[in-house]
Design a protein around this motif. Structure first.
Motif, PDB file in Angstrom:
ATOM      1  N   LEU A  53      11.225   7.096  -6.863  1.00  0.00           N
ATOM      2  CA  LEU A  53      11.064   6.688  -8.269  1.00  0.00           C
ATOM      3  C   LEU A  53       9.848   7.377  -8.907  1.00  0.00           C
ATOM      4  CD1 LEU A  53      11.912   2.862  -8.245  1.00  0.00           C
ATOM      5  CD2 LEU A  53      13.326   4.749  -9.075  1.00  0.00           C
ATOM      6  N   PHE A  54       8.752   7.448  -8.152  1.00  0.00           N
ATOM      7  CA  PHE A  54       7.552   8.107  -8.711  1.00  0.00           C
ATOM      8  C   PHE A  54       7.789   9.605  -8.909  1.00  0.00           C
ATOM      9  CE2 PHE A  54       5.347   4.210  -7.147  1.00  0.00           C
ATOM     10  CZ  PHE A  54       4.810   3.818  -8.369  1.00  0.00           C
ATOM     11  N   GLN A  85      20.267  10.567  -1.080  1.00  0.00           N
ATOM     12  CA  GLN A  85      21.239  11.053  -0.095  1.00  0.00           C
ATOM     13  C   GLN A  85      20.528  11.793   1.040  1.00  0.00           C
ATOM     14  OE1 GLN A  85      23.983  13.967  -1.605  1.00  0.00           O
ATOM     15  NE2 GLN A  85      25.724  12.914  -0.710  1.00  0.00           N
ATOM     16  N   ALA A  86      19.565  12.639   0.657  1.00  0.00           N
ATOM     17  CA  ALA A  86      18.818  13.412   1.661  1.00  0.00           C
ATOM     18  C   ALA A  86      18.066  12.472   2.611  1.00  0.00           C
ATOM     19  CB  ALA A  86      17.840  14.367   0.966  1.00  0.00           C
ATOM     20  N   ALA A  87      17.655  11.325   2.088  1.00  0.00           N
ATOM     21  CA  ALA A  87      16.928  10.356   2.932  1.00  0.00           C
ATOM     22  C   ALA A  87      17.890   9.422   3.660  1.00  0.00           C
ATOM     23  CB  ALA A  87      15.967   9.543   2.060  1.00  0.00           C
ATOM     24  N   THR A 123       9.744   1.234   7.100  1.00  0.00           N
ATOM     25  CA  THR A 123       9.222   2.577   6.797  1.00  0.00           C
ATOM     26  C   THR A 123      10.126   3.280   5.794  1.00  0.00           C
ATOM     27  OG1 THR A 123       8.484   2.647   9.085  1.00  0.00           O
ATOM     28  CG2 THR A 123       8.453   4.729   7.885  1.00  0.00           C
ATOM     29  N   LYS A 124      11.427   3.153   6.022  1.00  0.00           N
ATOM     30  CA  LYS A 124      12.396   3.811   5.139  1.00  0.00           C
ATOM     31  C   LYS A 124      12.334   3.235   3.719  1.00  0.00           C
ATOM     32  CE  LYS A 124      17.064   5.493   5.794  1.00  0.00           C
ATOM     33  NZ  LYS A 124      18.305   5.362   6.541  1.00  0.00           N
ATOM     34  N   ALA A 125      12.130   1.919   3.659  1.00  0.00           N
ATOM     35  CA  ALA A 125      12.145   1.241   2.356  1.00  0.00           C
ATOM     36  C   ALA A 125      11.071   1.796   1.413  1.00  0.00           C
ATOM     37  CB  ALA A 125      11.937  -0.264   2.559  1.00  0.00           C
ATOM     38  N   ALA A 126       9.982   2.297   2.000  1.00  0.00           N
ATOM     39  CA  ALA A 126       8.899   2.836   1.167  1.00  0.00           C
ATOM     40  C   ALA A 126       9.351   4.070   0.385  1.00  0.00           C
ATOM     41  CB  ALA A 126       7.694   3.172   2.034  1.00  0.00           C
ATOM     42  N   LEU A 127      10.420   4.728   0.878  1.00  0.00           N
ATOM     43  CA  LEU A 127      10.912   5.930   0.193  1.00  0.00           C
ATOM     44  C   LEU A 127      11.486   5.624  -1.185  1.00  0.00           C
ATOM     45  CD1 LEU A 127      12.728   7.799   3.101  1.00  0.00           C
ATOM     46  CD2 LEU A 127      10.691   8.541   1.856  1.00  0.00           C
ATOM     47  N   ILE A 128      11.906   4.378  -1.384  1.00  0.00           N
ATOM     48  CA  ILE A 128      12.499   4.034  -2.689  1.00  0.00           C
ATOM     49  C   ILE A 128      11.487   4.308  -3.796  1.00  0.00           C
ATOM     50  CG2 ILE A 128      13.522   2.204  -4.100  1.00  0.00           C
ATOM     51  CD1 ILE A 128      14.215   0.762  -1.416  1.00  0.00           C
ATOM     52  N   ALA A 160       0.826  -1.214   0.000  1.00  0.00           N
ATOM     53  CA  ALA A 160       0.000   0.000   0.000  1.00  0.00           C
ATOM     54  C   ALA A 160       0.864   1.269   0.000  1.00  0.00           C
ATOM     55  CB  ALA A 160      -0.922  -0.008   1.203  1.00  0.00           C
ATOM     56  N   ASP A 161       2.025   1.229   0.651  1.00  0.00           N
ATOM     57  CA  ASP A 161       2.880   2.425   0.700  1.00  0.00           C
ATOM     58  C   ASP A 161       3.853   2.492  -0.472  1.00  0.00           C
ATOM     59  OD1 ASP A 161       4.696   0.473   1.287  1.00  0.00           O
ATOM     60  OD2 ASP A 161       5.218   1.211   3.282  1.00  0.00           O
ATOM     61  N   GLY A 162       3.737   1.586  -1.425  1.00  0.00           N
ATOM     62  CA  GLY A 162       4.539   1.673  -2.642  1.00  0.00           C
ATOM     63  C   GLY A 162       5.718   0.717  -2.702  1.00  0.00           C
ATOM     64  N   LEU A 163       6.113   0.155  -1.574  1.00  0.00           N
ATOM     65  CA  LEU A 163       7.274  -0.747  -1.593  1.00  0.00           C
ATOM     66  C   LEU A 163       6.998  -1.947  -2.502  1.00  0.00           C
ATOM     67  CD1 LEU A 163      10.067  -1.655  -0.480  1.00  0.00           C
ATOM     68  CD2 LEU A 163       8.831  -2.823   1.351  1.00  0.00           C
ATOM     69  N   ALA A 164       7.923  -2.213  -3.415  1.00  0.00           N
ATOM     70  CA  ALA A 164       7.769  -3.364  -4.310  1.00  0.00           C
ATOM     71  C   ALA A 164       7.781  -4.642  -3.479  1.00  0.00           C
ATOM     72  CB  ALA A 164       8.903  -3.382  -5.329  1.00  0.00           C
ATOM     73  N   MET A 165       6.798  -5.507  -3.715  1.00  0.00           N
ATOM     74  CA  MET A 165       6.750  -6.761  -2.945  1.00  0.00           C
ATOM     75  C   MET A 165       7.960  -7.617  -3.270  1.00  0.00           C
ATOM     76  SD  MET A 165       2.794  -7.770  -3.042  1.00  0.00           S
ATOM     77  CE  MET A 165       1.593  -6.680  -2.310  1.00  0.00           C
ATOM     78  N   SER A 166       8.513  -8.228  -2.225  1.00  0.00           N
ATOM     79  CA  SER A 166       9.685  -9.066  -2.398  1.00  0.00           C
ATOM     80  C   SER A 166       9.775 -10.037  -1.227  1.00  0.00           C
ATOM     81  CB  SER A 166      10.949  -8.186  -2.428  1.00  0.00           C
ATOM     82  OG  SER A 166      12.096  -8.973  -2.177  1.00  0.00           O
TER      83      SER A 166
END
Ligand code: AMP
Length: 282
Positions: free
Chosen positions: A207-208, A232-234, A198-203, A180-186
């Motif tokens: 990209l978007f 880098q900022a994240a 939580t951080k992983a969702a920033l990827i 739901a937060d955008g993280l690619a399922m893996s």
């Protein structure tokens, strides 16, 4: 659902199905199935009479042997999921079936496709992927092969293999399933801690954003710089971020240089390598 562990049993069953005119779709996986895998199976079910899913953790594509040993193998859970979604056949071989003694494995020159991005970080990985997919295609002989856009480089390399060897199988690229937060399922996401998750969702957020920016910024070197600054900022550790031609996987400088453009990245969070990509132009 039928479960076959031996090539011969699988082949006897599939030959009968083919003789009845059935179209066979094939979804190769390494198990630890999630909704991303299931979306491939669902699409294959819509487009074929019969779907074969394989679960085989291929040793030849792991450069890191601890990664191979630690790879999750929840077979009972996988079988349940496959049954729920309506998959007709599970092929669950052991290594002796896939790689019997004296079997000659393909060693295709991948024309540099295997040297960039994931290939630059995982020595011999794509040689192993090509070997196993080629071998599985030989065993299953499907009409259509379903692969996820999630592993974009892998998809492109398999497309190249099919072209080079003039195989008749139809290759289908299935879009990325996201949380739901955008993280690619893996299968690897379960290894993330709470903060890492939580951080992983920033990827995908980045990209978007980059896809949005690409509407104005057609200098792709500048666009790449913008993306790297965002990571880098994240405070995120980027293995690579590349904007490439979807067919050649070569870096691009400008929007007009290719028909199909994809931004691919691998980011490390909590020591877990997370792959993602987004089509910028298609
Ligand atoms: P794996 O088990 O990781 O080898 O993946 C098997 C297939 O599922 C590959 O073709 C992957 O690209 C695909 N796949 C993995 N994750 C996703 C996802 N989130 N969305 C769509 N396909 C996926």
């Amino acid at each position: 659902m039928y479960l076959f562990k031996k090539n011969q049993d699988l082949q006897t069953y599939l030959n009968q199905a083919r003789n009845q005119g059935k179209q066979v779709g094939f979804v190769p996986t390494m198990g630890a199935l999630h909704k991303g895998h299931l979306s491939l199976i669902e699409q294959a079910l819509q487009e074929n009479d019969l779907v074969v899913c394989s679960i085989f953790v291929n040793p030849t594509q792991f450069d890191d042997k601890t990664d191979l040993v630690n790879y999750p193998k929840p077979v009972e859970k996988d079988i349940n999921l496959l049954q729920q979604v309506g998959c007709q056949v599970l092929y669950l071989p052991d290594a002796n079936e896939v790689y019997p003694e004296n079997i000659k494995l393909i060693d295709l020159d991948l024309n540099g496709l295997d040297k960039t991005m994931e290939g630059a970080h995982r020595d011999g990985h794509f040689r192993g992927v090509v070997q196993v997919v080629h071998r599985l295609l030989d065993i299953v002989q499907p009409n259509a092969l379903y692969m996820g856009q999630k592993d974009f480089q892998q998809y492109t390399i398999i497309k190249y293999m099919i072209q080079q060897l003039q195989l008749t199988v139809r290759l289908v690229r299935v879009p990325i399933m996201r949380e739901a937060d955008g993280l690619a399922m893996s299968s690897r996401n379960i290894r993330l801690g709470k903060q890492g998750r939580t951080k992983a969702a920033l990827i995908s957020t980045i990209l978007f954003e980059i896809k949005e920016r690409a509407k104005e910024q057609q200098d792709l070197l500048k666009l790449k710089q913008e993306a790297l600054l965002k990571f880098q900022a994240a405070d995120m550790s980027v293995d690579y971020f590349e904007i490439v031609d979807a067919n050649t996987l070569q870096d691009l400088k400008h929007w007009k240089e290719a028909e199909e453009i994809v931004a691919c990245t691998t980011v490390r969070v909590d020591g877990v390598r997370l792959l993602d990509n987004i089509l910028l132009k298609s």
